[in-house]
Design a protein around this motif. Structure first.
Motif, mmCIF file in Angstrom:
data_model
loop_
_atom_site.group_PDB
_atom_site.id
_atom_site.type_symbol
_atom_site.label_atom_id
_atom_site.label_comp_id
_atom_site.label_asym_id
_atom_site.label_seq_id
_atom_site.Cartn_x
_atom_site.Cartn_y
_atom_site.Cartn_z
ATOM 1 N N ASP A 85 -67.731 7.531 12.395
ATOM 2 C CA ASP A 85 -67.202 7.440 13.888
ATOM 3 C C ASP A 85 -66.182 6.365 14.041
ATOM 4 O O ASP A 85 -65.229 6.392 14.703
ATOM 5 N N TRP A 86 -66.707 5.310 13.755
ATOM 6 C CA TRP A 86 -65.961 3.896 13.764
ATOM 7 C C TRP A 86 -64.842 3.965 13.132
ATOM 8 O O TRP A 86 -63.557 3.765 13.471
ATOM 9 N N LEU A 87 -64.777 4.547 11.652
ATOM 10 C CA LEU A 87 -63.465 4.573 11.023
ATOM 11 C C LEU A 87 -62.474 5.753 11.630
ATOM 12 O O LEU A 87 -61.311 5.314 11.762
ATOM 13 N N ASN A 88 -63.020 6.629 12.200
ATOM 14 C CA ASN A 88 -62.291 7.805 12.767
ATOM 15 C C ASN A 88 -61.410 6.897 13.987
ATOM 16 O O ASN A 88 -60.375 7.649 14.326
ATOM 17 N N HIS A 89 -62.091 6.147 14.922
ATOM 18 C CA HIS A 89 -61.357 5.409 15.883
ATOM 19 C C HIS A 89 -60.647 4.141 15.406
ATOM 20 O O HIS A 89 -60.086 3.417 16.405
ATOM 21 N N ASN A 90 -60.477 3.892 14.204
ATOM 22 C CA ASN A 90 -59.972 2.572 13.917
ATOM 23 C C ASN A 90 -59.011 2.854 12.436
ATOM 24 O O ASN A 90 -59.275 2.337 11.557
ATOM 25 N N GLU A 91 -58.299 3.806 12.594
ATOM 26 C CA GLU A 91 -57.440 4.333 11.257
ATOM 27 C C GLU A 91 -56.473 3.357 11.179
ATOM 28 O O GLU A 91 -55.987 3.337 9.823
ATOM 29 N N LYS A 92 -56.044 2.546 11.837
ATOM 30 C CA LYS A 92 -54.720 1.482 11.597
ATOM 31 C C LYS A 92 -55.237 0.150 11.006
ATOM 32 O O LYS A 92 -54.556 -0.744 10.751
ATOM 33 N N ILE A 93 -56.609 -0.074 11.005
ATOM 34 C CA ILE A 93 -57.160 -1.416 10.660
ATOM 35 C C ILE A 93 -56.752 -2.034 9.243
ATOM 36 O O ILE A 93 -56.773 -0.883 8.340
ATOM 37 N N ASP A 94 -56.460 -3.029 8.847
ATOM 38 C CA ASP A 94 -56.250 -3.495 7.723
ATOM 39 C C ASP A 94 -57.277 -3.764 6.743
ATOM 40 O O ASP A 94 -58.431 -4.302 7.337
ATOM 41 N N LEU A 95 -57.150 -3.593 5.581
ATOM 42 C CA LEU A 95 -58.313 -3.192 4.627
ATOM 43 C C LEU A 95 -58.268 -3.815 3.267
ATOM 44 O O LEU A 95 -58.390 -3.345 2.291
ATOM 45 N N PRO A 96 -57.775 -5.238 3.230
ATOM 46 C CA PRO A 96 -57.468 -5.781 2.001
ATOM 47 C C PRO A 96 -58.745 -5.906 1.182
ATOM 48 O O PRO A 96 -58.825 -5.954 -0.099
ATOM 49 N N TYR A 97 -59.842 -6.400 1.908
ATOM 50 C CA TYR A 97 -61.162 -6.363 0.875
ATOM 51 C C TYR A 97 -61.552 -5.371 0.276
ATOM 52 O O TYR A 97 -61.927 -5.104 -0.804
ATOM 53 N N THR A 98 -61.406 -4.127 1.021
ATOM 54 C CA THR A 98 -61.791 -2.841 0.598
ATOM 55 C C THR A 98 -61.110 -2.583 -0.641
ATOM 56 O O THR A 98 -61.655 -2.004 -1.450
ATOM 57 N N ARG A 99 -59.667 -2.688 -0.532
ATOM 58 C CA ARG A 99 -58.925 -2.582 -1.552
ATOM 59 C C ARG A 99 -59.386 -3.336 -2.859
ATOM 60 O O ARG A 99 -59.546 -2.771 -3.925
ATOM 61 N N ALA A 100 -59.645 -4.562 -2.673
ATOM 62 C CA ALA A 100 -59.974 -5.500 -3.936
ATOM 63 C C ALA A 100 -61.463 -4.967 -4.352
ATOM 64 O O ALA A 100 -61.587 -4.713 -5.602
ATOM 65 N N LEU A 101 -62.513 -4.635 -3.446
ATOM 66 C CA LEU A 101 -63.818 -4.375 -3.926
ATOM 67 C C LEU A 101 -63.765 -2.947 -4.740
ATOM 68 O O LEU A 101 -64.370 -2.911 -5.717
ATOM 69 N N PHE A 102 -63.169 -2.097 -4.348
ATOM 70 C CA PHE A 102 -63.009 -0.657 -5.007
ATOM 71 C C PHE A 102 -61.912 -0.564 -6.082
ATOM 72 O O PHE A 102 -61.847 0.327 -6.706
ATOM 73 N N GLN A 103 -61.082 -1.713 -6.196
ATOM 74 C CA GLN A 103 -60.216 -1.934 -7.088
ATOM 75 C C GLN A 103 -59.085 -0.847 -6.935
ATOM 76 O O GLN A 103 -58.501 -0.037 -7.976
#
Length: 435
Positions: free
Chosen positions: A218-236
């Motif tokens: 639900d949170w992700l569906n309401h926050n589609e524009k949030i910056d995700l640099p750590y996620t990119r790094a974590l999952f390569q």
């Protein structure tokens, strides 16, 4: 025959009782089960170690009970933190017995005390290892303290889950100490929520995990524009842009919610699981993700839909995964043979089942976590005293392992005999000197 009938009857009654329970009731059952999971010697002594560190920075009395233990806590902290891993004799068996005795004296206090009433680990390490200026800095308070200790708990839960010495019980304890809902809307919040959901799933707390991940979706569906640099790094996912990264983490949330629901007992849960898997595949196709997780879910859905040709193709690709053991690959071979010979309308057998499917997903997540250099990540975020923190974690592992070893009934008896013998030897030497 009577025993078989009785067993079948019990299974039927149990499944019917679960069918009649609401989501809320089943979630409450998991919460009770979580408390039971945390009631272990390993968790208790780990919490003891954490309180040793955090209480070392406590300047106030907090309570008369804490004040009565403060000097003992500080004395043990100095011994444990200064423990030299390269010199295992620096703490003797008698040291461990003495520390264990102190622990038993304050065990009720340790178990009843929330470690988060004490200063953060960062504050404790600043006091222990900082220069004169950092030692005078005010401790974190309010929202700043809540934010930092949430990060500390989450990083520790990720680090220790791969440790054979501390492992999943301690990781679960650290996980329960994170409260994503208290954090401001941010990437850290969604990663924390996802990781909590994964840990609850791994421990078989499927309703707790589903609840956690549903709120995260639900949170992700309401926050589609949030910056995700750590996620990119974590999952390569260095090749993905921000929008694609959002789709990627959204897909993984649906994936594990699907596993949660697949492992549940009710028919409605399986229906919901299949919907989650469909969403997972829809997301992964958008970003071109193609790995063992995708192949395993594809094969499951193709099998459910009796699309044998596509199921075999997905299983064949899955067999190439480096995450799978030779035994896993043998099961896939058996599954392929089963699919080739399966008659239309025949239900799935146990060769390729939900447990095997979830095992692949869990291995995938552990492989991701194993590749994260947490020390490097913390240094890049300018976390002070990172080297000392990791040194202390290593010390704590060895300390807890040895304390469990030396505090066993057998070793306590052996130590008592050694003390008696030592006393006799000293007495005999004293007599010899006097003669």
């Amino acid at each position: 025959m009577k025993k078989i009938v009785l067993a079948l009857l019990l299974v039927f009654i149990f499944s019917c009782s679960n069918e009649s329970k609401t989501d809320k009731e089943l979630l409450e059952n998991d919460k009770k089960e979580l408390v039971k999971n945390l009631d272990s010697y390993k968790v208790a002594t780990y919490k003891f170690g954490k309180i040793l560190i955090r209480a070392s920075a406590e300047k106030n009395t907090i309570s008369p009970e804490f004040q009565s233990f403060k000097s003992d806590l500080d004395r043990i902290f100095n011994k444990v933190v200064k423990y030299d891993l390269d010199n295992p004799e620096s703490l003797s068996m008698l040291d461990y017995i003495s520390i264990y005795r102190d622990y038993k004296n304050m065990e009720d206090f340790i178990m009843e005390t929330d470690e988060d009433i004490f200063p953060t680990l960062i504050d404790a390490f600043n006091l222990a290892y900082g220069d004169s200026i950092s030692k005078q800095i005010e401790y974190l308070k309010g929202e700043d303290k809540v934010y930092v200790q949430n990060i500390e708990h989450s990083v520790l839960s990720a680090i220790v889950i791969l440790s054979k010495d501390l492992g999943k019980e301690v990781s679960l304890y650290e996980c329960t100490k994170t409260y994503p809902e208290l954090l401001p809307d941010s990437e850290i919040k969604t990663l924390l929520q996802y990781f909590r959901g994964f840990l609850f799933f791994e421990k078989g707390l499927y309703y707790l995990s589903e609840d956690e991940i549903s709120r995260n979706i639900d949170w992700l569906n309401h926050n589609e524009k949030i910056d995700l640099p750590y996620t990119r790094a974590l999952f390569q996912w260095g090749n993905l842009n921000n929008e694609q990264t959002h789709i990627g983490i959204h897909s993984l949330n649906h994936l594990f919610r699907g596993f949660d629901r697949l492992m549940m007992e009710r028919e409605i849960d399986e229906k919901r699981a299949l919907e989650d898997f469909e969403m997972f595949l829809k997301d992964t196709k958008k970003i071109g993700l193609d790995n063992e997780i995708v192949w395993s879910v594809e094969s499951y859905l193709y099998l459910k839909n009796e699309d044998n040709e596509k199921a075999i193709a997905a299983l064949t690709k899955l067999k190439t995964s480096k995450l799978l053991s030779s035994g896993d690959k043998e099961r896939i071979d058996e599954s392929i043979e089963y699919v080739k010979n399966r008659k239309p309308g025949k239900v799935l057998n146990g060769v390729y089942d939900k447990y095997f499917l979830s095992k692949i997903a869990t291995k995938y997540m552990f492989s991701i976590l194993a590749q994260v250099d947490w020390k490097k990540v913390m240094k890049e975020q300018n976390v002070p005293h990172t080297d000392e923190i990791f040194k202390t974690i290593d010390n704590l592992k060895v300390f807890l392992e040895n304390m469990e070893k030396y505090s066993s009934t057998e070793n306590l008896k052996q130590t008592g005999d050694e003390i008696k013998n030592t006393g006799k030897n000293l007495w005999n030497k004293a007599k010899a000197l006097a003669e």
